[in-house]
Scaffold this motif. Structure first.
Motif, PDB file in Angstrom:
ATOM      1  N   ASN A 162       1.278  -1.710   0.299  1.00 23.89           N
ATOM      2  CA  ASN A 162      -0.168  -0.109   0.097  1.00 23.89           C
ATOM      3  C   ASN A 162       0.742   1.136  -0.413  1.00 23.89           C
ATOM      4  OD1 ASN A 162       0.750   0.068   2.690  1.00 23.89           O
ATOM      5  ND2 ASN A 162      -1.118   0.007   3.484  1.00 23.89           N
ATOM      6  N   ALA A 163       0.183   2.079   0.039  1.00 24.96           N
ATOM      7  CA  ALA A 163       1.259   3.425   0.128  1.00 24.96           C
ATOM      8  C   ALA A 163       1.550   3.463   1.025  1.00 24.96           C
ATOM      9  CB  ALA A 163       0.218   4.921  -0.225  1.00 24.96           C
ATOM     10  N   GLU A 164       1.053   3.303   1.657  1.00 27.53           N
ATOM     11  CA  GLU A 164       2.923   3.956   3.729  1.00 27.53           C
ATOM     12  C   GLU A 164       3.519   2.560   3.216  1.00 27.53           C
ATOM     13  OE1 GLU A 164       0.897   4.595   7.336  1.00 27.53           O
ATOM     14  OE2 GLU A 164       0.538   2.268   7.211  1.00 27.53           O
ATOM     15  N   LEU A 165       3.313   1.123   2.813  1.00 31.33           N
ATOM     16  CA  LEU A 165       4.636   0.622   2.910  1.00 31.33           C
ATOM     17  C   LEU A 165       5.370   0.969   2.259  1.00 31.33           C
ATOM     18  CD1 LEU A 165       6.077  -2.007   3.336  1.00 31.33           C
ATOM     19  CD2 LEU A 165       4.480  -3.020   2.318  1.00 31.33           C
ATOM     20  N   ILE A 166       5.307   1.517   0.984  1.00 32.87           N
ATOM     21  CA  ILE A 166       5.830   1.517   0.085  1.00 32.87           C
ATOM     22  C   ILE A 166       6.606   3.178   0.020  1.00 32.87           C
ATOM     23  CG2 ILE A 166       6.188   3.313  -2.296  1.00 32.87           C
ATOM     24  CD1 ILE A 166       4.090   1.217  -3.473  1.00 32.87           C
ATOM     25  N   SER A 167       5.953   4.293   0.616  1.00 28.77           N
ATOM     26  CA  SER A 167       6.855   5.402   1.658  1.00 28.77           C
ATOM     27  C   SER A 167       7.377   5.223   3.053  1.00 28.77           C
ATOM     28  CB  SER A 167       5.602   6.384   1.987  1.00 28.77           C
ATOM     29  OG  SER A 167       5.869   7.095   3.155  1.00 28.77           O
TER      30      SER A 167
ATOM     31  N   ILE B 195       0.482   9.027  -9.434  1.00 34.86           N
ATOM     32  CA  ILE B 195       1.597   9.347  -8.060  1.00 34.86           C
ATOM     33  C   ILE B 195       2.564   8.250  -7.701  1.00 34.86           C
ATOM     34  CG2 ILE B 195       1.306  10.284  -6.336  1.00 34.86           C
ATOM     35  CD1 ILE B 195       0.988  12.791  -8.514  1.00 34.86           C
ATOM     36  N   PHE B 196       0.949   7.178  -7.336  1.00 36.12           N
ATOM     37  CA  PHE B 196       1.651   6.230  -6.782  1.00 36.12           C
ATOM     38  C   PHE B 196       2.714   5.485  -7.759  1.00 36.12           C
ATOM     39  CE2 PHE B 196       0.296   1.186  -5.786  1.00 36.12           C
ATOM     40  CZ  PHE B 196       0.557   2.009  -4.341  1.00 36.12           C
ATOM     41  N   ALA B 197       2.288   4.747  -8.751  1.00 37.45           N
ATOM     42  CA  ALA B 197       3.267   3.762  -9.769  1.00 37.45           C
ATOM     43  C   ALA B 197       4.463   5.231  -9.299  1.00 37.45           C
ATOM     44  CB  ALA B 197       2.875   3.992 -11.639  1.00 37.45           C
ATOM     45  N   ASP B 198       4.780   6.287  -9.687  1.00 34.22           N
ATOM     46  CA  ASP B 198       6.158   7.522  -9.303  1.00 34.22           C
ATOM     47  C   ASP B 198       6.471   6.569  -8.013  1.00 34.22           C
ATOM     48  OD1 ASP B 198       7.907   8.660 -10.229  1.00 34.22           O
ATOM     49  OD2 ASP B 198       7.227  10.183  -8.984  1.00 34.22           O
ATOM     50  N   ALA B 199       5.760   6.689  -7.162  1.00 35.10           N
ATOM     51  CA  ALA B 199       6.281   6.293  -5.614  1.00 35.10           C
ATOM     52  C   ALA B 199       7.082   5.055  -5.689  1.00 35.10           C
ATOM     53  CB  ALA B 199       5.106   6.679  -4.647  1.00 35.10           C
ATOM     54  N   GLY B 200       6.491   3.557  -6.199  1.00 37.18           N
ATOM     55  CA  GLY B 200       6.777   2.874  -6.251  1.00 37.18           C
ATOM     56  C   GLY B 200       7.832   2.092  -7.166  1.00 37.18           C
ATOM     57  N   GLN B 201       8.380   3.008  -8.187  1.00 33.70           N
ATOM     58  CA  GLN B 201       8.859   2.850  -9.252  1.00 33.70           C
ATOM     59  C   GLN B 201      10.264   4.058  -8.487  1.00 33.70           C
ATOM     60  OE1 GLN B 201       8.068   4.290 -13.067  1.00 33.70           O
ATOM     61  NE2 GLN B 201       7.280   2.530 -13.436  1.00 33.70           N
TER      62      GLN B 201
ATOM     63  N   LEU C 226      -6.547  -7.437 -14.016  1.00 39.20           N
ATOM     64  CA  LEU C 226      -7.352  -6.649 -13.530  1.00 39.20           C
ATOM     65  C   LEU C 226      -7.647  -5.659 -14.470  1.00 39.20           C
ATOM     66  CD1 LEU C 226      -4.457  -6.779 -10.432  1.00 39.20           C
ATOM     67  CD2 LEU C 226      -7.311  -7.374 -10.495  1.00 39.20           C
ATOM     68  N   GLY C 227      -7.286  -5.529 -15.901  1.00 42.25           N
ATOM     69  CA  GLY C 227      -7.144  -3.892 -16.619  1.00 42.25           C
ATOM     70  C   GLY C 227      -6.411  -3.335 -16.535  1.00 42.25           C
ATOM     71  N   LEU C 228      -5.271  -3.992 -15.993  1.00 39.72           N
ATOM     72  CA  LEU C 228      -3.907  -2.596 -15.667  1.00 39.72           C
ATOM     73  C   LEU C 228      -2.602  -3.638 -16.621  1.00 39.72           C
ATOM     74  CD1 LEU C 228      -4.825  -2.146 -12.010  1.00 39.72           C
ATOM     75  CD2 LEU C 228      -5.829  -0.742 -13.480  1.00 39.72           C
ATOM     76  N   ILE C 229      -1.556  -2.274 -16.226  1.00 42.38           N
ATOM     77  CA  ILE C 229      -0.335  -3.332 -16.537  1.00 42.38           C
ATOM     78  C   ILE C 229       0.084  -2.926 -15.241  1.00 42.38           C
ATOM     79  CG2 ILE C 229      -0.859  -2.037 -18.994  1.00 42.38           C
ATOM     80  CD1 ILE C 229       1.702   0.358 -18.409  1.00 42.38           C
ATOM     81  N   PRO C 230       1.744  -3.645 -15.519  1.00 48.18           N
ATOM     82  CA  PRO C 230       2.492  -3.536 -14.759  1.00 48.18           C
ATOM     83  C   PRO C 230       2.970  -2.177 -13.982  1.00 48.18           C
ATOM     84  CG  PRO C 230       3.229  -5.796 -15.786  1.00 48.18           C
ATOM     85  CD  PRO C 230       1.729  -5.144 -16.980  1.00 48.18           C
ATOM     86  N   GLY C 231       2.940  -1.797 -12.939  1.00 47.10           N
ATOM     87  CA  GLY C 231       3.264  -0.317 -13.406  1.00 47.10           C
ATOM     88  C   GLY C 231       4.514  -0.152 -12.183  1.00 47.10           C
ATOM     89  N   PHE C 232       5.082  -0.829 -12.049  1.00 43.32           N
ATOM     90  CA  PHE C 232       6.318  -0.556 -10.655  1.00 43.32           C
ATOM     91  C   PHE C 232       8.124  -0.964 -11.499  1.00 43.32           C
ATOM     92  CE2 PHE C 232       3.777  -1.275  -6.906  1.00 43.32           C
ATOM     93  CZ  PHE C 232       3.980   0.686  -6.722  1.00 43.32           C
ATOM     94  N   GLY C 233       7.747  -0.767 -12.518  1.00 48.33           N
ATOM     95  CA  GLY C 233       8.844  -1.246 -13.396  1.00 48.33           C
ATOM     96  C   GLY C 233       9.170  -2.747 -14.340  1.00 48.33           C
ATOM     97  N   GLY C 234       7.889  -3.334 -13.880  1.00 43.27           N
ATOM     98  CA  GLY C 234       7.774  -4.648 -14.439  1.00 43.27           C
ATOM     99  C   GLY C 234       8.159  -5.327 -15.589  1.00 43.27           C
TER     100      GLY C 234
END
Ligand code: CO8
Length: 260
Positions: free
Chosen positions: A29-34, A81-87, A137-145
């Motif tokens: 989640n956002a908190e764990l990534i932070s 924003i979330f993808a950027d924090a994870g990346q 989930l109708g998404l793509i990998p967003g943390f560099g996958g």
């Protein structure tokens, strides 16, 4: 260091980070990534750390992906924003001067697979499963996958795994070059600790320079990478460890490297 979603332990220069949201299979989640962002910044400034082991709490998952309950409420802006924090957090791993080993004890799916891929190498339990299920989930990998998996296993294999959302077992992941070693669950952490201890006994400057040379070099052509390697080789002599290591060999004794 105290965190809400992860456990930080340090012993004899080896740090163990346990992602600790077992009820949600350690989903990011956002908190764990932070918290990971903060912790990696702290590790970058801690010259007492030789090796980092990254694992998941519980016996089921390393990380089962980004937290879907947060993804479900995102819009195009907040998702970026979330993808950027994870990346950014995952990019920090390659920039750390010490090796980071992913100790994958169970599911490494979506963002969890991406996090493991961002580490320097992966040890996996026999019961670990890898995959990028974002398409379901109708998404793509967003943390560099899409980037790291293609670089690791080749574009065609990466595309098959992403398009089909197929989960693969640890042995298959090893055959693809994703995983360095597959171990029985009860031996996984012990073996990772042994490898960490072997690395921790080397000269820290030479380990940091080798890590940087590999990470930087893999992104450029061979001539440029070799040039970087030559410069890094020269820099080894800025540390007393090069003198100690070569002298120890000639004097037929065990080298004692510096602590910093
Ligand atoms: N997010 C939130 N909660 C999760 C997640 C997750 N990714 N995975 C599992 N959980 C929760 C479940 O909801 C469940 O909670 P509860 O007990 O409250 O119902 C608990 O963990 C246990 O899970 P299950 O009951 O589902 O356990 P199973 O053993 O039946 O199944 C699986 C285990 C197969 C791992 C299953 O939980 C699963 O499929 N999880 C989702 C895997 C997935 O799709 N991951 C990809 C997520 S998307 C992603 O990672 C995108 C990354 C890039 C983001 C870029 C920024 C925008």
């Amino acid at each position: 260091m105290e965190f809400k979603n992860l456990i930080y332990e340090k012993e004899e220069g080896i740090v163990r980070i346990t992602l600790n949201r077992p009820k949600a299979l350690n989903a990011l989640n956002a908190e764990l990534i932070s918290e990971l962002n903060v912790l990696f910044d702290a590790l970058a400034a801690d010259d007492g750390v030789r090796v980092v082991l990254l694992t998941g709490a519980g016996d089921k998952a390393f990380v089962a992906g980004a937290d879907i309950s947060e993804l479900a409420h995102m819009d195009s802006f907040s998702a970026r924003i979330f993808a950027d924090a994870g990346q950014s957090m995952m990019a920090k791993i390659a920039l750390l001067p010490m090796p980071v080993i992913a100790v994958v004890n169970g599911f490494a799916l979506g963002g969890g697979c991406e996090l493991a891929l961002a580490c320097d190498f992966i040890y996996a339990s026999e019961k670990a499963m890898f995959g990028l299920p974002e398409e379901t989930l109708g998404l793509i990998p967003g943390f560099g996958g899409t980037q790291r998996l293609a670089r690791r296993v080749g574009a065609a294999m990466a595309m098959e795994l992403i398009f089909t959302a197929k989960r693969i077992k640890a042995e298959e992941a090893k055959a693809l070059g994703l995983v360095n070693r597959v171990l029985p669950p009860e031996q996984l952490m012990e073996e990772a600790q042994k490898t960490a201890a072997t690395i921790a006994a080397m000269g820290p400057a030479a380990i940091a320079l080798a890590k940087a040379a590999v990470h930087r070099g893999i992104e450029v052509d061979l001539i440029s990478g070799s040039y970087m390697e030559k410069e890094a080789f020269g820099l080894c002599f800025a540390s007393p460890d090069a003198k100690e290591g070569t002298s120890a060999f000639l004097e037929k004794r065990k080298a004692v490297f510096s602590k910093t």
